[in-house]
Design an enzyme around this catalytic site. Structure first.
Site, PDB file in Angstrom:
ATOM      1  N   CYS A  34      -1.616 -60.031  48.745  1.00  0.00           N
ATOM      2  CA  CYS A  34      -1.522 -61.118  49.891  1.00  0.00           C
ATOM      3  C   CYS A  34      -1.361 -60.047  51.071  1.00  0.00           C
ATOM      4  O   CYS A  34      -2.203 -59.420  51.577  1.00  0.00           O
ATOM      5  CB  CYS A  34      -0.505 -61.931  49.788  1.00  0.00           C
ATOM      6  SG  CYS A  34      -0.658 -63.376  50.742  1.00  0.00           S
ATOM      7  N   HIS A  35      -0.149 -60.383  51.603  1.00  0.00           N
ATOM      8  CA  HIS A  35       0.352 -59.489  52.737  1.00  0.00           C
ATOM      9  C   HIS A  35       1.233 -58.123  52.273  1.00  0.00           C
ATOM     10  O   HIS A  35       1.343 -57.285  53.080  1.00  0.00           O
ATOM     11  CB  HIS A  35       1.237 -59.977  53.838  1.00  0.00           C
ATOM     12  CG  HIS A  35       0.521 -61.166  54.353  1.00  0.00           C
ATOM     13  ND1 HIS A  35       0.297 -62.591  54.102  1.00  0.00           N
ATOM     14  CD2 HIS A  35       0.085 -61.371  55.877  1.00  0.00           C
ATOM     15  CE1 HIS A  35      -0.376 -63.323  54.839  1.00  0.00           C
ATOM     16  NE2 HIS A  35      -0.345 -62.578  55.943  1.00  0.00           N
ATOM     17  N   GLY A  36       1.265 -57.939  51.105  1.00  0.00           N
ATOM     18  CA  GLY A  36       1.855 -56.668  50.726  1.00  0.00           C
ATOM     19  C   GLY A  36       1.356 -55.411  51.229  1.00  0.00           C
ATOM     20  O   GLY A  36       1.999 -54.541  51.457  1.00  0.00           O
TER      21      GLY A  36
END
Length: 189
Positions: A113-115
């Site tokens: 995801c936004h990792g």
């Protein structure tokens, strides 16, 4: 399959604002496969989890501080998403250094995801192929990454996924990558 990872140690690096399912489901898959998971964070105590970035979703107990962690103590690294979590990690020098050093080690690094924002801050995405949540893809491209729209992208030791919808494939890819590391070590003996 319950012991295919037979005690491999996996660092999970997360901060307040982590997307609950993106930490919880990969951790459960790793634990079921026999890995030992340890939650590293910026502060001790507990971190706050979220659902869809907006709703409180309980807490997770922190096992150790990232500033005290050593890459050589772990076999893999998991970077869950949520927008707030990686935003906090990418401004913490100890977290950024840990991620950079982990990528340089060649050990598996999995991010969803936004990792990948933390990977971007660590300066390790240039020339790599990865996927992410759509809203950070321009950031990744601007940092020199090749971005694909696939449920899982694997580039050497880097495993990435787009969103919670991809968790089954992401979890499977993490377990398979870590099992291969274990098999390669046995073959080298």
């Amino acid at each position: 399959m319950a012991n295919e990872l037979n005690g491999k140690r996996v660092a999970i690096l997360a901060a307040d604002g982590v997307e609950r399912v993106e930490l919880e489901q990969p951790r459960q898959a790793l634990d079921r496969a026999g890995a030992v998971t340890e939650l590293l964070s910026l502060h001790d105590g507990q971190i706050q989890a979220r659902n869809n970035d907006l709703d409180a979703a309980g807490t997770f107990d922190v096992d150790a501080l990232v500033r005290s962690a050593a890459v050589e103590d772990y076999d893999a690294l998991l970077l869950p998403g949520g927008t707030v979590n990686p935003d906090k990690l990418r401004v913490d020098q100890a977290a950024v250094d840990f991620v950079r050093d982990f990528m340089a080690s060649g050990k598996p690094v999995a991010s969803i995801c936004h990792g990948p924002w933390t990977l971007l801050e660590a300066g390790v995405v240039a020339g790599r192929t990865l996927t992410s949540f759509p809203s950070i893809r321009t950031d990744l491209r601007n940092a020199g990454a090749t971005v694909v729209d696939e449920e899982v992208a694997i580039d050497g030791n880097l495993i990435t996924s787009r969103s919670p919808d991809d968790l089954p494939a992401f979890c499977d890819a993490i377990v398979r990558a870590l099992a291969r590391v274990g098999a390669a070590a046995k073959d080298a003996r």
